[in-house]
Design an enzyme around this catalytic site. Structure first.
Site, PDB file in Angstrom:
ATOM      1  N   PHE A   1       0.857  -1.115   0.187  1.00 22.17           N
ATOM      2  CA  PHE A   1      -0.092  -0.082   0.001  1.00 22.17           C
ATOM      3  C   PHE A   1       0.796   1.190  -0.120  1.00 22.17           C
ATOM      4  CE2 PHE A   1      -3.190  -3.050   1.559  1.00 22.17           C
ATOM      5  CZ  PHE A   1      -4.207  -2.559   1.125  1.00 22.17           C
ATOM      6  N   ALA A   2       2.141   1.184   0.552  1.00 20.74           N
ATOM      7  CA  ALA A   2       2.841   2.291   0.682  1.00 20.74           C
ATOM      8  C   ALA A   2       4.296   2.217   0.311  1.00 20.74           C
ATOM      9  CB  ALA A   2       2.707   2.640   2.242  1.00 20.74           C
TER      10      ALA A   2
ATOM     11  N   ASP B   1       4.022 -11.679   9.806  1.00 20.98           N
ATOM     12  CA  ASP B   1       4.665 -11.430   8.681  1.00 20.98           C
ATOM     13  C   ASP B   1       6.197 -11.314   9.177  1.00 20.98           C
ATOM     14  OD1 ASP B   1       5.277 -11.298   6.037  1.00 20.98           O
ATOM     15  OD2 ASP B   1       4.815  -9.140   6.113  1.00 20.98           O
TER      16      ASP B   1
ATOM     17  N   LYS C   1       6.297   6.262   6.507  1.00 25.91           N
ATOM     18  CA  LYS C   1       5.355   5.426   5.628  1.00 25.91           C
ATOM     19  C   LYS C   1       4.131   6.320   5.511  1.00 25.91           C
ATOM     20  CE  LYS C   1       3.283   0.785   5.936  1.00 25.91           C
ATOM     21  NZ  LYS C   1       2.864  -0.421   6.950  1.00 25.91           N
TER      22      LYS C   1
END
Length: 678
Positions: A80-81, A192, A98
């Site tokens: 997304f970033a 993650d 971010k």
């Protein structure tokens, strides 16, 4: 370089703007220029202006605070970033920002994901977790300001190095486990874990980051069954949609350890379908190049059944971690070359004696430990590192000054809400009751012992902390609003910490009191004080057992600790300056004040002593709070940015109130005390 605070941060300087918007010269053929019509030239200028305007977006303003930031180089990219280097133009402080465009989170579930990440990450405070500073948004983007890690990530290091040595793997593994245990205690799953999400700061400390997929741990029947994460690190139960638990993070940690040692993930194949098949079957190879202890730990973490995997504490107790050499610190050169961790040299008295005494045990244990110590760097390098570490942690070391508003932001533990408004009579009664309580606490809990050892035995850490907490909470809840400090300034002498050194990564926490007594709270929980005569030592074991001896006649088990104590005293005397204008009271009598507990947050240092003295030092503006008891009443001393002190009775604060500046610091101090065991 120290950067003073700016009086205004609304607009960056023109020099900065010119340097940011400067464009390189573009060579253009003369023939092209000669045939351009005026309208075409005008169009070209318009394009240049548009391009310059786009470059101007490198200056980003927080609409809520007015702070201006300069967007620098790209640090990384995600789904997304993008992550950029971000510099606060007022302070020079660098962040990792971010930046998420609104266009990428236009759907409700996408925005909810970002909001969930922010809410989860902002409350995390741990040495091995990337620190969350601030977030804001403008019409184009959402900005999340995070701790800047200049050494990038473990993925970048492994790319340059191909493989890491076992001592390095143990070094990083311990720090990952520390951060991960903090998350699991808060019932947070990372989901993650991979080398690219372990960030390394300038001191080569590891920080767990990227909480985009993190989630709260749910009961087994309600666990999330979506497949998310990085393919090579997914666990069998996640692939089989059986839900995420802490065991899934342990599996990923096993993959990380394997990758660090061998340079490739354990289940990597030529196609994703085959990789998933290998994961479901827990099928991977353990090359003969791995030691037996490394193989054992990896095979346990990569057990097919989640219940067969070790806990985080089991990992730290495993022979791979406990029996191999682990460096205290890594050099920045490790980012591109293997470290020399086996250089031998004759070790001289300081480190030999300190290591032998602190390690304890019999002659064989001491010899084994000294053999390990001799494989480390030269003694000169050790001494240089010690001096550098001490210099970095000293309260007199210059640092970039930030706004004092930071001190008003409390840690995780909340202060209880202010009670409903009461009548004047009720408020007066409450304050009188609190004054009486303060006197009872001082007389009954902290003033009942006649010796230092009795203070520690009768006034345990819990009871002392509870008493101080009760007084501070009562003061905050009953103190009226005011704009200034009361006029009273008590002329009273008391002991307080004028200098301190944190070397807890190896020995312990050292400090010097205003009467020139030096103390060290060692990592094993014992405490040692060197009196002002520089000859007499007081050694406190558990339950206040006190031993007194001279520095030249120390019992054999204490020789190493006495050596460390003397070195700390010499260093603070030679290198650090006192922290305020309070008089330094000389007292050669037996010390009554010694440290029970200390705690560091990202903004302040807290120290709690056996007699109820409570001191908080704020890093950025060097202000200090000192709470102590005298004559059956508590006194509060505030040392401001100009190092000028004001001492007030708490009863005066209850009657008159205090400035917002002081109230915010008392509130922060209370919250540090509340979270001392978290």
């Amino acid at each position: 370089m120290t950067i003073e605070r700016s009086s205004s941060v609304d607009l960056p300087s023109m020099d900065i703007l010119r340097s940011i918007t400067h464009q390189p010269t573009v060579n253009t053929k003369m023939s092209e220029l000669s045939v351009n019509k005026p309208s075409e030239i005008k169009s070209k200028k318009s394009d240049e202006q548009i391009h310059a305007t786009q470059e101007m977006s490198r200056i980003i303003t927080d609409p809520t605070t007015g702070k201006c930031y300069c967007r620098g180089k790209v640090l990384g990219k995600g789904g997304f970033a993008k992550c950029y280097e971000f510099t606060d133009l007022a302070t020079g402080k660098v962040y990792a920002a971010k930046i998420i465009p609104h266009t990428r989170v236009s759907k409700p579930h996408q925005r909810e994901k970002i909001d969930r990440e922010i809410e989860l990450h902002r409350v995390l405070h741990h040495r091995h977790i990337v620190h969350f500073y601030h977030h804001f948004e403008d019409k184009d983007n959402i900005y999340i300001l995070l701790e800047y890690c200049s050494r990038r990530s473990l993925a970048h290091i492994l790319k340059a190095r191909k493989v890491l040595t076992e001592p390095e793997v143990r070094y990083f593994l311990r720090q990952i486990v520390s951060g991960l245990r903090y998350l699991h205690e808060l019932e947070i799953l990372h989901r993650d874990l991979k080398l690219g999400n372990f960030f390394i700061n300038d001191s080569m400390e590891l920080k767990v980051g990227d909480f985009g997929l993190a989630a709260k741990l749910e009961p087994v029947e309600n666990r999330r069954r979506t497949i998310c994460g990085t393919p090579n690190y997914l666990s069998p139960e996640v692939l089989n949609k059986q839900g995420h638990g802490c065991e899934s993070d342990i599996w990923a940690l096993g993959c990380v350890m394997y990758t660090m040692l061998l340079g490739r993930p354990p289940f990597e194949t030529t196609n994703l379908k085959e990789t998933y098949r290998c994961i479901r079957e827990a099928r991977y190879s353990l090359p003969s190049s791995l030691t037996s202890q490394a193989k054992q730990l990896i095979s346990r973490m990569l057990a097919k059944s989640p219940v067969d995997r070790p806990s985080l504490d089991d990992i730290l107790r495993h022979d791979f971690v406990t029996q191999g050499f682990t460096p205290d610190k890594l050099s920045a050169s490790c980012c591109h070359t293997a470290p020399d961790l086996h250089h031998t040299s004759p070790a001289k008295s300081f480190f030999k004696k300190a290591a032998a005494a602190l390690f304890g045990g019999g002659k064989k244990d001491k010899a084994k430990y000294l053999e390990t110590l001799n494989r480390m760097a030269k003694e000169e390098e050790e001494l240089t590192r010690l001096r550098n570490d001490l210099r970095r942690t000293s309260i007199s070391q210059p640092c970039s000054r930030q706004t004092t508003d930071d001190c008003s932001k409390p840690p995780v533990a909340p202060v209880s809400a202010r009670p409903p408004a009461l009548s004047k009579e009720a408020v007066a009664n409450n304050r009188q009751q609190l004054r009486d309580t303060v006197r009872l606490i001082v007389r009954g809990t902290l003033g009942s012992c006649s010796t230092s050892s009795e203070c520690l035995e009768d006034g345990t850490m819990g009871s002392v902390a509870d008493a101080v907490t009760k007084v501070l909470r009562g003061c905050l809840e009953n103190m009226p609003e005011a704009n200034d400090l009361p006029k009273e300034n008590m002329g009273c002498s008391f002991q307080w910490v004028t200098k301190w050194v944190d070397y807890s990564n190896k020995y312990g926490f050292g400090y010097q009191l205003s009467d020139h007594i030096v103390g060290v709270l060692f990592n094993n929980g014992t405490h040692m004080s060197l009196l002002a005569d520089k000859k007499t030592v007081h050694y406190y074991a558990e339950l206040g057992q006190c031993s007194v001896f001279s520095t030249g006649d120390a019992p054999e088990p204490f020789v190493g600790q006495v050596t460390v104590l003397k070195y700390f005293a010499h260093y603070m005397e030679e290198n650090l300056m006192d922290g305020g204008d309070l008089p330094n009271v000389m007292d050669t009598r037996k010390p009554r004040l010694y440290l029970l507990q200390w705690l560091k947050s990202d903004r302040a240092l807290m120290m709690l002593f056996n007699d109820g003295t409570f001191q908080v030092n704020f890093y950025h503006d060097h202000t200090k709070l000192i709470l102590c008891s005298r004559s059956e009443e508590y006194l509060l001393t505030y040392i401001n940015e100009e190092r000028v002190s004001t001492t007030l009775r708490l009863s005066t604060l209850l009657a008159s109130g205090c400035s917002v500046e002081l109230r915010s610091r008392i509130k922060y101090a209370l919250n540090m005390l509340l979270q001392r065991c978290s």
